[in-house]
Design an enzyme around this catalytic site. Structure first.
Site, PDB file in Angstrom:
ATOM      1  N   LYS A  47       0.868  -1.166   0.000  1.00  0.00           N
ATOM      2  CA  LYS A  47       0.000   0.000   0.000  1.00  0.00           C
ATOM      3  C   LYS A  47       0.916   1.230   0.000  1.00  0.00           C
ATOM      4  O   LYS A  47       2.064   1.154   0.453  1.00  0.00           O
ATOM      5  CB  LYS A  47      -0.807  -0.026   1.308  1.00  0.00           C
ATOM      6  CG  LYS A  47      -2.154   0.617   1.246  1.00  0.00           C
ATOM      7  CD  LYS A  47      -2.939   0.201   2.494  1.00  0.00           C
ATOM      8  CE  LYS A  47      -4.269   0.909   2.601  1.00  0.00           C
ATOM      9  NZ  LYS A  47      -5.121   0.763   1.427  1.00  0.00           N
ATOM     10  N   ASN A  71     -13.085   4.212  -5.157  1.00  0.00           N
ATOM     11  CA  ASN A  71     -12.549   4.293  -3.802  1.00  0.00           C
ATOM     12  C   ASN A  71     -11.990   5.677  -3.547  1.00  0.00           C
ATOM     13  O   ASN A  71     -11.483   6.341  -4.443  1.00  0.00           O
ATOM     14  CB  ASN A  71     -11.468   3.227  -3.563  1.00  0.00           C
ATOM     15  CG  ASN A  71     -10.083   3.732  -3.925  1.00  0.00           C
ATOM     16  OD1 ASN A  71      -9.473   4.495  -3.172  1.00  0.00           O
ATOM     17  ND2 ASN A  71      -9.593   3.335  -5.088  1.00  0.00           N
ATOM     18  N   GLY A  74      -8.011   7.901   0.743  1.00  0.00           N
ATOM     19  CA  GLY A  74      -7.245   9.039   1.278  1.00  0.00           C
ATOM     20  C   GLY A  74      -5.881   8.641   1.800  1.00  0.00           C
ATOM     21  O   GLY A  74      -5.374   9.247   2.753  1.00  0.00           O
ATOM     22  N   LEU A  75      -5.303   7.624   1.171  1.00  0.00           N
ATOM     23  CA  LEU A  75      -3.939   7.174   1.486  1.00  0.00           C
ATOM     24  C   LEU A  75      -3.715   6.816   2.963  1.00  0.00           C
ATOM     25  O   LEU A  75      -2.734   7.253   3.588  1.00  0.00           O
ATOM     26  CB  LEU A  75      -2.920   8.240   1.039  1.00  0.00           C
ATOM     27  CG  LEU A  75      -2.848   8.477  -0.477  1.00  0.00           C
ATOM     28  CD1 LEU A  75      -1.979   9.701  -0.786  1.00  0.00           C
ATOM     29  CD2 LEU A  75      -2.298   7.259  -1.200  1.00  0.00           C
ATOM     30  N   ASN A 127       4.152   7.092  -6.110  1.00  0.00           N
ATOM     31  CA  ASN A 127       2.734   7.374  -6.375  1.00  0.00           C
ATOM     32  C   ASN A 127       2.509   8.882  -6.372  1.00  0.00           C
ATOM     33  O   ASN A 127       2.335   9.498  -5.323  1.00  0.00           O
ATOM     34  CB  ASN A 127       1.865   6.690  -5.313  1.00  0.00           C
ATOM     35  CG  ASN A 127       0.379   6.932  -5.542  1.00  0.00           C
ATOM     36  OD1 ASN A 127      -0.017   7.602  -6.503  1.00  0.00           O
ATOM     37  ND2 ASN A 127      -0.456   6.403  -4.659  1.00  0.00           N
ATOM     38  N   CYS A 130      -2.478   9.871  -6.828  1.00  0.00           N
ATOM     39  CA  CYS A 130      -3.699   9.562  -6.069  1.00  0.00           C
ATOM     40  C   CYS A 130      -4.715  10.675  -6.302  1.00  0.00           C
ATOM     41  O   CYS A 130      -4.414  11.842  -6.049  1.00  0.00           O
ATOM     42  CB  CYS A 130      -3.402   9.435  -4.578  1.00  0.00           C
ATOM     43  SG  CYS A 130      -4.917   9.188  -3.620  1.00  0.00           S
ATOM     44  N   ASN A 192      -3.082   4.814 -12.417  1.00  0.00           N
ATOM     45  CA  ASN A 192      -3.879   4.903 -11.193  1.00  0.00           C
ATOM     46  C   ASN A 192      -5.357   5.030 -11.599  1.00  0.00           C
ATOM     47  O   ASN A 192      -5.699   4.872 -12.771  1.00  0.00           O
ATOM     48  CB  ASN A 192      -3.407   6.104 -10.360  1.00  0.00           C
ATOM     49  CG  ASN A 192      -3.650   5.905  -8.875  1.00  0.00           C
ATOM     50  OD1 ASN A 192      -4.726   5.438  -8.481  1.00  0.00           O
ATOM     51  ND2 ASN A 192      -2.691   6.249  -8.046  1.00  0.00           N
TER      52      ASN A 192
HETATM   53  C1  SIN Z   1      -6.411   6.161  -1.851  1.00  0.00           C
HETATM   54  O1  SIN Z   1      -5.777   5.852  -0.822  1.00  0.00           O
HETATM   55  O2  SIN Z   1      -7.253   7.069  -1.845  1.00  0.00           O
HETATM   56  C2  SIN Z   1      -6.146   5.413  -3.113  1.00  0.00           C
HETATM   57  C3  SIN Z   1      -4.703   5.330  -3.439  1.00  0.00           C
HETATM   58  C4  SIN Z   1      -4.382   5.901  -4.774  1.00  0.00           C
HETATM   59  O3  SIN Z   1      -5.273   6.160  -5.592  1.00  0.00           O
HETATM   60  O4  SIN Z   1      -3.193   6.102  -5.060  1.00  0.00           O
END
Ligand code: SIN
Length: 305
Positions: A47, A71, A74-75, A127, A130, A192
């Site tokens: 993750k 989804n 929010g990381l 990443n 997001c 993503n």
């Molecule tokens: C999220 O945690 O909101 C998703 C992760 C992502 O889209 O990189």
């Protein structure tokens, strides 16, 4: 005559097969990541990890929609430091680890990359894409200049392969991939999630607390394939395809469009973790029945048709 091999080398990351899990969909305990590996992936992807522990958004953070899921987590994550022991345990099991990471500034990205690299991650997935967080640099990957800068800062600080994960929520993804390559990216992960909204007609409001979320699953696949196609034409570095893969045919589509490996996310939420092995076995059967010996022989083949 040489044997058929599913092994691939993605920018120095050696994998027993070209299938990985996508960051963020499942949990991140050592035991779960080990089960994912036993399910058949070539490497486990964590993750996304940030500089500090983070709760993420409040529920609801996930809703199924036609063709996939939205989804807006929010990381959420325990912070990179907290995860060091898990990376070491996975190293001890002989499991290749790709550590996904993010930051709210270029300095954050660099610092988190150093922590994860020193912990023993085999590769890093940056990443910058997001769609669900508001911080200043959350969608760093929407801008070619920033993408190049953050990639260069990370590459100067670590000597592991760095995959830069890009967003489809941009006008020209190839331009951004080229910027990442200029910054020293070793590979591009595409893509993503695609930003969307789902509405509850009874309550007459958006279902997700965050209002918008990222669309994943089969509905994303044609968009993601188009992104892989465009990036493969624009850069020399390998591409890892991600978005809506449910079975081996989907994965082979990605390989033919130019991906050297693939990541699977949403399909593992509804199937069991065997999906990874089933996809890898399907790719093997496809290679065998079409007279190929190695995955790389079919990478980008659809461009030659
Ligand atoms: C999220 O945690 O909101 C998703 C992760 C992502 O889209 O990189």
């Amino acid at each position: 005559m040489s044997q058929l091999s599913l092994a691939v080398d993605v920018a120095g990351l050696r994998l027993r097969n070209p299938v990985m899990n996508a960051a963020g969909v499942l949990g991140m305990s050592h035991s779960l990541l080990r089960r994912i590996y036993e399910g058949g992936v070539g490497a486990v992807v964590t993750k996304s990890l940030g500089p500090e522990p983070r709760h993420g958004h409040s529920n609801p953070t996930l809703v199924t929609v036609e063709g996939g899921a939205l989804n807006a987590m929010g990381l959420p994550n325990p912070g990179a430091e907290y995860f060091i022991d898990t990376i070491r345990a996975l190293n001890g099991d002989g499991i290749p680890v790709v550590a996904s990471f993010f930051g709210a500034s270029i300095a954050d990205f660099r610092d988190v990359a150093v922590v994860l690299s020193e912990a023993g991650a085999d590769a890093l997935e940056l990443n910058c894409s997001c769609p669900n967080v508001e911080e200043e640099l959350s969608m760093l990957g929407a801008d070619p200049g920033n993408t190049e800068k953050v990639t260069a800062a990370v590459k100067e600080a670590v000597d592991k392969p760095v995959l830069v994960k890009l967003s489809p929520n941009v006008t020209d993804i190839a331009e951004i991939a080229v910027a990442a390559e200029r910054g020293g990216a070793d590979a591009i992960t595409a893509v993503n999630t695609l930003k969307g909204i789902a509405v509850d007609v009874d309550f007459r409001r958006p279902i997700l607390t965050n209002v918008t979320g990222g669309l994943s699953g089969p509905a994303l696949k044609p968009v993601a394939l188009r992104c892989v196609w465009e990036i493969h034409k624009a850069v020399e570095i390998p591409v890892v395809g991600c978005g809506g893969i449910s079975d081996w045919r989907d994965a082979v589509e990605y390989l033919l469009c130019g991906a050297s490996a693939v990541e699977i996310g949403t399909a593992a939420m509804k199937e069991d973790l065997d999906v990874y092995g089933k996809v890898a076995n399907g790719i093997e059967r496809y290679l065998e029945s079409n007279g190929f010996k190695e995955v790389k022989e079919i990478v980008g083949l659809a461009h030659e048709a």
